[in-house]
Enzyme design. Sequence first.
Site, PDB file in Angstrom:
ATOM      1  N   SER A 135       0.848  -1.188   0.000  1.00 56.42           N
ATOM      2  CA  SER A 135       0.000   0.000   0.000  1.00 56.42           C
ATOM      3  C   SER A 135       0.885   1.240   0.000  1.00 56.42           C
ATOM      4  O   SER A 135       1.750   1.397   0.865  1.00 56.42           O
ATOM      5  CB  SER A 135      -0.906  -0.012   1.236  1.00 56.42           C
ATOM      6  OG  SER A 135      -1.770   1.095   1.234  1.00 56.42           O
ATOM      7  N   LYS A 161      -0.947  -0.827  -4.519  1.00 58.81           N
ATOM      8  CA  LYS A 161      -2.189  -0.120  -4.179  1.00 58.81           C
ATOM      9  C   LYS A 161      -1.854   1.333  -3.896  1.00 58.81           C
ATOM     10  O   LYS A 161      -0.996   1.628  -3.060  1.00 58.81           O
ATOM     11  CB  LYS A 161      -2.868  -0.750  -2.956  1.00 58.81           C
ATOM     12  CG  LYS A 161      -4.171  -0.043  -2.573  1.00 58.81           C
ATOM     13  CD  LYS A 161      -4.925  -0.793  -1.489  1.00 58.81           C
ATOM     14  CE  LYS A 161      -4.468  -0.417  -0.098  1.00 58.81           C
ATOM     15  NZ  LYS A 161      -5.325  -1.016   0.947  1.00 58.81           N
ATOM     16  N   LEU A 162      -2.544   2.236  -4.588  1.00 58.57           N
ATOM     17  CA  LEU A 162      -2.350   3.664  -4.379  1.00 58.57           C
ATOM     18  C   LEU A 162      -3.488   4.220  -3.537  1.00 58.57           C
ATOM     19  O   LEU A 162      -4.667   4.024  -3.868  1.00 58.57           O
ATOM     20  CB  LEU A 162      -2.315   4.410  -5.718  1.00 58.57           C
ATOM     21  CG  LEU A 162      -1.282   3.962  -6.751  1.00 58.57           C
ATOM     22  CD1 LEU A 162      -1.391   4.838  -7.997  1.00 58.57           C
ATOM     23  CD2 LEU A 162       0.125   4.009  -6.183  1.00 58.57           C
ATOM     24  N   LYS A 163      -3.169   4.899  -2.461  1.00 55.59           N
ATOM     25  CA  LYS A 163      -4.173   5.644  -1.719  1.00 55.59           C
ATOM     26  C   LYS A 163      -4.558   6.878  -2.539  1.00 55.59           C
ATOM     27  O   LYS A 163      -3.692   7.548  -3.110  1.00 55.59           O
ATOM     28  CB  LYS A 163      -3.629   6.069  -0.354  1.00 55.59           C
ATOM     29  CG  LYS A 163      -3.330   4.916   0.595  1.00 55.59           C
ATOM     30  CD  LYS A 163      -4.604   4.282   1.132  1.00 55.59           C
ATOM     31  CE  LYS A 163      -4.293   3.277   2.237  1.00 55.59           C
ATOM     32  NZ  LYS A 163      -5.527   2.702   2.841  1.00 55.59           N
ATOM     33  N   ASP A 189      -7.322   2.912  -3.410  1.00 54.17           N
ATOM     34  CA  ASP A 189      -8.082   2.860  -2.156  1.00 54.17           C
ATOM     35  C   ASP A 189      -8.438   4.279  -1.740  1.00 54.17           C
ATOM     36  O   ASP A 189      -7.560   5.109  -1.512  1.00 54.17           O
ATOM     37  CB  ASP A 189      -7.243   2.182  -1.071  1.00 54.17           C
ATOM     38  CG  ASP A 189      -7.974   2.046   0.256  1.00 54.17           C
ATOM     39  OD1 ASP A 189      -9.189   2.329   0.300  1.00 54.17           O
ATOM     40  OD2 ASP A 189      -7.329   1.648   1.242  1.00 54.17           O
ATOM     41  N   ASN A 191     -10.652   5.020   0.937  1.00 54.48           N
ATOM     42  CA  ASN A 191     -10.973   5.162   2.367  1.00 54.48           C
ATOM     43  C   ASN A 191     -12.137   6.117   2.591  1.00 54.48           C
ATOM     44  O   ASN A 191     -12.069   7.024   3.412  1.00 54.48           O
ATOM     45  CB  ASN A 191      -9.755   5.609   3.169  1.00 54.48           C
ATOM     46  CG  ASN A 191      -8.696   4.536   3.309  1.00 54.48           C
ATOM     47  OD1 ASN A 191      -7.589   4.683   2.805  1.00 54.48           O
ATOM     48  ND2 ASN A 191      -9.019   3.436   3.965  1.00 54.48           N
ATOM     49  N   GLU A 214     -11.202   0.615  -4.040  1.00 56.20           N
ATOM     50  CA  GLU A 214     -11.577   0.175  -2.697  1.00 56.20           C
ATOM     51  C   GLU A 214     -12.295   1.284  -1.938  1.00 56.20           C
ATOM     52  O   GLU A 214     -11.816   2.410  -1.864  1.00 56.20           O
ATOM     53  CB  GLU A 214     -10.310  -0.253  -1.947  1.00 56.20           C
ATOM     54  CG  GLU A 214     -10.555  -0.840  -0.572  1.00 56.20           C
ATOM     55  CD  GLU A 214      -9.250  -1.241   0.099  1.00 56.20           C
ATOM     56  OE1 GLU A 214      -9.304  -1.557   1.302  1.00 56.20           O
ATOM     57  OE2 GLU A 214      -8.190  -1.234  -0.562  1.00 56.20           O
ATOM     58  N   ASP A 239     -14.361  -2.366   1.968  1.00 55.04           N
ATOM     59  CA  ASP A 239     -13.486  -2.551   3.122  1.00 55.04           C
ATOM     60  C   ASP A 239     -14.272  -2.181   4.369  1.00 55.04           C
ATOM     61  O   ASP A 239     -14.842  -3.039   5.057  1.00 55.04           O
ATOM     62  CB  ASP A 239     -12.235  -1.686   2.950  1.00 55.04           C
ATOM     63  CG  ASP A 239     -11.331  -1.633   4.187  1.00 55.04           C
ATOM     64  OD1 ASP A 239     -11.643  -2.284   5.196  1.00 55.04           O
ATOM     65  OD2 ASP A 239     -10.317  -0.933   4.144  1.00 55.04           O
ATOM     66  N   LYS A 263     -10.534  -7.682   6.630  1.00 51.99           N
ATOM     67  CA  LYS A 263      -9.658  -7.286   7.731  1.00 51.99           C
ATOM     68  C   LYS A 263     -10.208  -7.925   9.002  1.00 51.99           C
ATOM     69  O   LYS A 263     -11.300  -7.572   9.451  1.00 51.99           O
ATOM     70  CB  LYS A 263      -9.597  -5.770   7.871  1.00 51.99           C
ATOM     71  CG  LYS A 263      -8.824  -5.086   6.757  1.00 51.99           C
ATOM     72  CD  LYS A 263      -8.771  -3.587   6.956  1.00 51.99           C
ATOM     73  CE  LYS A 263      -7.944  -2.923   5.864  1.00 51.99           C
ATOM     74  NZ  LYS A 263      -8.021  -1.441   5.939  1.00 51.99           N
ATOM     75  N   GLY A 291      -4.591  -4.802   5.479  1.00 51.66           N
ATOM     76  CA  GLY A 291      -3.634  -4.609   6.559  1.00 51.66           C
ATOM     77  C   GLY A 291      -3.936  -3.360   7.354  1.00 51.66           C
ATOM     78  O   GLY A 291      -4.569  -2.428   6.857  1.00 51.66           O
ATOM     79  N   ILE A 293      -1.279  -1.926   9.387  1.00 48.81           N
ATOM     80  CA  ILE A 293       0.062  -1.600   9.887  1.00 48.81           C
ATOM     81  C   ILE A 293       0.353  -2.420  11.146  1.00 48.81           C
ATOM     82  O   ILE A 293       0.779  -1.911  12.180  1.00 48.81           O
ATOM     83  CB  ILE A 293       0.233  -0.086  10.133  1.00 48.81           C
ATOM     84  CG1 ILE A 293      -0.361   0.727   8.979  1.00 48.81           C
ATOM     85  CG2 ILE A 293       1.705   0.272  10.309  1.00 48.81           C
ATOM     86  CD1 ILE A 293      -0.157   2.228   9.095  1.00 48.81           C
TER      87      ILE A 293
END
Length: 368
Positions: A135, A161-163, A189, A191, A214, A239, A263, A291, A293
């Site tokens: 990520s 994966k790019l935020k 992603d 979020n 995502e 997610d 998750k 994940g 972290i």
Amino acid sequence: MKLSGVELRRVQMPLVAPFRTSFGTQSVRELLLLRAVTPAGEGWGECVTMAGPLYSSEYNDGAEHVLRHYLIPALLAAEDITAAKVTPLLAKFKGHRMAKGALEMAVLDAELRAHERSFAAELGSVRDSVPCGVSVGIMDTIPQLLDVVGGYLDEGYVRIKLKIEPGWDVEPVRAVRERFGDDVLLQVDANTAYTLGDAPQLARLDPFGLLLIEQPLEEEDVLGHAELARRIQTPICLDESIVSARAAADAIKLGAVQIVNIKPGRVGGYLEARRVHDVCAAHGIPVWCGGMIETGLGRAANVALASLPNFTLPGDTSASDRFYKTDITEPFVLSGGHLPVPTGPGLGVAPIPELLDEVTTAKVWIGS
């Protein structure tokens, strides 16, 4: 199995570099670790809450409070517990899935260590290593992003994966595609950073052949995701919206999801995570392991989970050095783009005492 008590630790682990997402930037990972003690031995759990309620409504101080005053006392009062009994014993307490999941993880680890059985075997593993993605957080500049992505590809990661967030979406994706080509497995992603009104902007990602986008919308907006799925070509992965096997089944029925990120902490533990996996498999929905972290403890459990058969996409089960210069366990090291599935009893790993003590900021014993 009678629970003798639980040691609850607060730890702070510096990250190798700041990690920026649409909800903030982390430079230190603050988290809770649990050590469940029974007459047969002990087990470790990791609570994936963050310092503040940004990713989720759960956060470290709240998780510690509910663990100390409600969840752990409820298990201490039980005459006999197994990991399978944890969820029913805690069902009267609403929410707090991450805290409950950490406690279940510790009990499961203790139980499996006592029976010399691994997490992977218990969950239903079908492989001895898992492919790993990475990520990549939001960067200040495109050149900086390209340098970071290139470094991870050189290390052997098989998926990027790019935020993303409004203002940082199409251009970084275009830049990565132009630099590294169409063969790189690439996903984004959000979020929860977008609304349904942003559908035209998100549709601009369609030409880049992404694996998925995502959680573009708010976690409660399952119907919005179903509508968005009709407006864009990129597959939608949920997610934050997937908090249980039932939530997964509902999202699938509504047409809101084509891929699921599992998750374990978010769904209340590894046993519920396996149920989410099974529901998705029954409906032909591929899954991958997200994940948070984690330390080597959570990473070990996640890698075991990711070795189940319907985990057909590379997860965020990165090597230890993706986030930490020094982990609290023996590090997970990438080899050929994969991590090995632990085979020892329980998690197959344990904290190295001196390393754990270095990052511990507080600890408390709850029990007899």
